[in-house]
Motif scaffolding. Structure first.
Motif, PDB file in Angstrom:
ATOM      1  N   ALA A 100      62.087  53.315  39.798  1.00 29.87           N
ATOM      2  CA  ALA A 100      61.057  52.758  40.417  1.00 29.87           C
ATOM      3  C   ALA A 100      60.313  51.912  39.055  1.00 29.87           C
ATOM      4  N   GLY A 101      60.814  51.821  38.027  1.00 25.97           N
ATOM      5  CA  GLY A 101      60.490  51.039  36.955  1.00 25.97           C
ATOM      6  C   GLY A 101      60.075  51.895  35.686  1.00 25.97           C
ATOM      7  N   PRO A 102      59.110  51.264  34.743  1.00 25.59           N
ATOM      8  CA  PRO A 102      59.136  51.864  33.502  1.00 25.59           C
ATOM      9  C   PRO A 102      58.438  53.207  33.334  1.00 25.59           C
ATOM     10  N   GLY A 103      57.769  53.692  34.480  1.00 27.08           N
ATOM     11  CA  GLY A 103      57.352  55.254  34.496  1.00 27.08           C
ATOM     12  C   GLY A 103      55.866  55.135  34.342  1.00 27.08           C
ATOM     13  N   TYR A 104      55.285  56.165  34.620  1.00 29.77           N
ATOM     14  CA  TYR A 104      53.818  56.229  34.928  1.00 29.77           C
ATOM     15  C   TYR A 104      53.191  56.234  33.272  1.00 29.77           C
ATOM     16  N   ALA A 105      53.915  56.494  32.267  1.00 25.00           N
ATOM     17  CA  ALA A 105      53.396  56.742  30.974  1.00 25.00           C
ATOM     18  C   ALA A 105      52.962  55.204  30.439  1.00 25.00           C
ATOM     19  N   THR A 106      53.524  54.280  31.047  1.00 22.18           N
ATOM     20  CA  THR A 106      53.168  52.987  30.430  1.00 22.18           C
ATOM     21  C   THR A 106      52.306  52.300  31.616  1.00 22.18           C
ATOM     22  N   GLU A 107      51.332  51.195  31.052  1.00 19.46           N
ATOM     23  CA  GLU A 107      50.561  50.509  31.607  1.00 19.46           C
ATOM     24  C   GLU A 107      51.352  50.019  33.175  1.00 19.46           C
ATOM     25  N   ALA A 108      52.474  49.291  33.017  1.00 19.57           N
ATOM     26  CA  ALA A 108      52.978  48.632  34.023  1.00 19.57           C
ATOM     27  C   ALA A 108      53.632  49.721  35.140  1.00 19.57           C
ATOM     28  N   GLY A 109      53.823  51.103  34.525  1.00 14.85           N
ATOM     29  CA  GLY A 109      54.261  51.830  35.409  1.00 14.85           C
ATOM     30  C   GLY A 109      53.270  52.793  36.390  1.00 14.85           C
ATOM     31  N   GLN A 110      51.816  52.378  35.794  1.00 13.98           N
ATOM     32  CA  GLN A 110      50.879  53.165  36.580  1.00 13.98           C
ATOM     33  C   GLN A 110      50.801  52.599  37.972  1.00 13.98           C
ATOM     34  N   MET A 111      50.449  53.627  39.018  1.00 13.12           N
ATOM     35  CA  MET A 111      50.580  53.053  40.503  1.00 13.12           C
ATOM     36  C   MET A 111      49.742  52.045  40.946  1.00 13.12           C
ATOM     37  N   ALA A 112      48.850  51.603  40.279  1.00 11.60           N
ATOM     38  CA  ALA A 112      47.886  50.604  40.572  1.00 11.60           C
ATOM     39  C   ALA A 112      48.571  49.386  40.142  1.00 11.60           C
ATOM     40  N   ASN A 113      49.655  49.428  39.524  1.00 15.52           N
ATOM     41  CA  ASN A 113      50.262  48.252  38.652  1.00 15.52           C
ATOM     42  C   ASN A 113      51.541  47.891  39.141  1.00 15.52           C
ATOM     43  N   VAL A 114      52.011  48.781  40.111  1.00 15.94           N
ATOM     44  CA  VAL A 114      53.433  48.648  40.579  1.00 15.94           C
ATOM     45  C   VAL A 114      53.338  47.611  41.783  1.00 15.94           C
ATOM     46  N   LYS A 115      53.976  46.887  41.629  1.00 14.12           N
ATOM     47  CA  LYS A 115      54.066  45.534  42.631  1.00 14.12           C
ATOM     48  C   LYS A 115      54.585  46.299  44.277  1.00 14.12           C
ATOM     49  N   ILE A 116      53.954  45.861  45.092  1.00 15.51           N
ATOM     50  CA  ILE A 116      54.464  46.529  46.488  1.00 15.51           C
ATOM     51  C   ILE A 116      55.942  46.177  46.803  1.00 15.51           C
ATOM     52  N   ALA A 117      56.253  44.959  46.422  1.00 13.93           N
ATOM     53  CA  ALA A 117      57.650  44.377  46.736  1.00 13.93           C
ATOM     54  C   ALA A 117      58.652  45.174  45.900  1.00 13.93           C
ATOM     55  N   GLU A 118      58.361  45.625  44.692  1.00 16.94           N
ATOM     56  CA  GLU A 118      59.507  46.421  43.862  1.00 16.94           C
ATOM     57  C   GLU A 118      59.310  47.896  44.393  1.00 16.94           C
ATOM     58  N   TRP A 119      58.145  48.495  44.868  1.00 18.34           N
ATOM     59  CA  TRP A 119      58.025  49.725  45.425  1.00 18.34           C
ATOM     60  C   TRP A 119      58.993  49.536  46.679  1.00 18.34           C
ATOM     61  N   GLN A 120      58.762  48.695  47.643  1.00 14.46           N
ATOM     62  CA  GLN A 120      59.611  48.524  48.757  1.00 14.46           C
ATOM     63  C   GLN A 120      60.960  48.629  48.495  1.00 14.46           C
ATOM     64  N   ARG A 121      61.621  47.773  47.518  1.00 18.21           N
ATOM     65  CA  ARG A 121      63.069  47.735  47.147  1.00 18.21           C
ATOM     66  C   ARG A 121      63.381  49.232  46.644  1.00 18.21           C
ATOM     67  N   VAL A 122      62.637  49.750  46.110  1.00 17.71           N
ATOM     68  CA  VAL A 122      63.116  51.107  45.398  1.00 17.71           C
ATOM     69  C   VAL A 122      63.373  52.083  46.903  1.00 17.71           C
TER      70      VAL A 122
END
Length: 166
Positions: A100-122
């Motif tokens: 699902a990406g870099p993980g919650y421990a990084t800024e990009a991986g925090q839920m608010a920053n995950v793109k909906i299209a990326e999440w849908q792909r997962v």
């Protein structure tokens, strides 16, 4: 009973998604090493080609197919091809998955920053792809005499009628 007899898959036909790397590759190797013919499904064409050469060099019978497991119709066509070519399908290991990406421990991986299209792909790969794969093999498994309980199982503990859906 000896392990070689218990895990003898000679004449069995298997399909493994995510077969070009990681757990899928390890499972495909174990199946082939124990006598199964293996349909190797993966989205990564280059990796799949290298894995296929390795399997063929080892004398294993494989059917490599490039597929995105989110492609329901493509999966159905490949499963039908496996059944036509080998006359059976005994084992399904629905393993394809992605991060699902870099993980919650990084800024990009925090839920608010995950793109909906990326999440849908997962979800399309990890959840829907597994569902589509299991659904595609269902008629073949039923035709081979597997009960609904066996098809629904994570692991059927009977080496004479081996089926894995994970």
């Amino acid at each position: 009973m000896k392990a070689a007899h218990l895990f003898d898959l000679t004449g069995k036909a298997a399909v493994v998604t995510g077969a070009a790397s990681g757990l899928g590759l390890s499972i495909a190797e174990a199946l082939a090493d124990n006598g199964a013919k293996v349909a190797l499904l993966d989205h990564d064409d280059a990796s799949l080609e290298a894995v296929t050469r390795r399997f063929q060099h080892a004398g294993h019978e494989v059917m490599p197919r490039v597929i995105d497991v989110a492609d329901t119709q493509g999966l159905a066509k490949i499963i039908a091809e496996v059944a036509r070519t080998w006359g059976r399908l005994d084992i399904c290991f629905a393993n394809a998955g992605m991060s699902a990406g870099p993980g919650y421990a990084t800024e990009a991986g925090q839920m608010a920053n995950v793109k909906i299209a990326e999440w849908q792909r997962v979800l399309d790969v990890n959840l829907h792809g597994t569902f589509h794969m299991c659904r595609a093999v269902l008629p073949l498994m039923r035709a081979r005499g597997f009960s609904q309980e066996e098809i629904d199982a994570i692991l059927v503990d009977n080496p004479r009628r081996f089926l894995t859906i994970v």
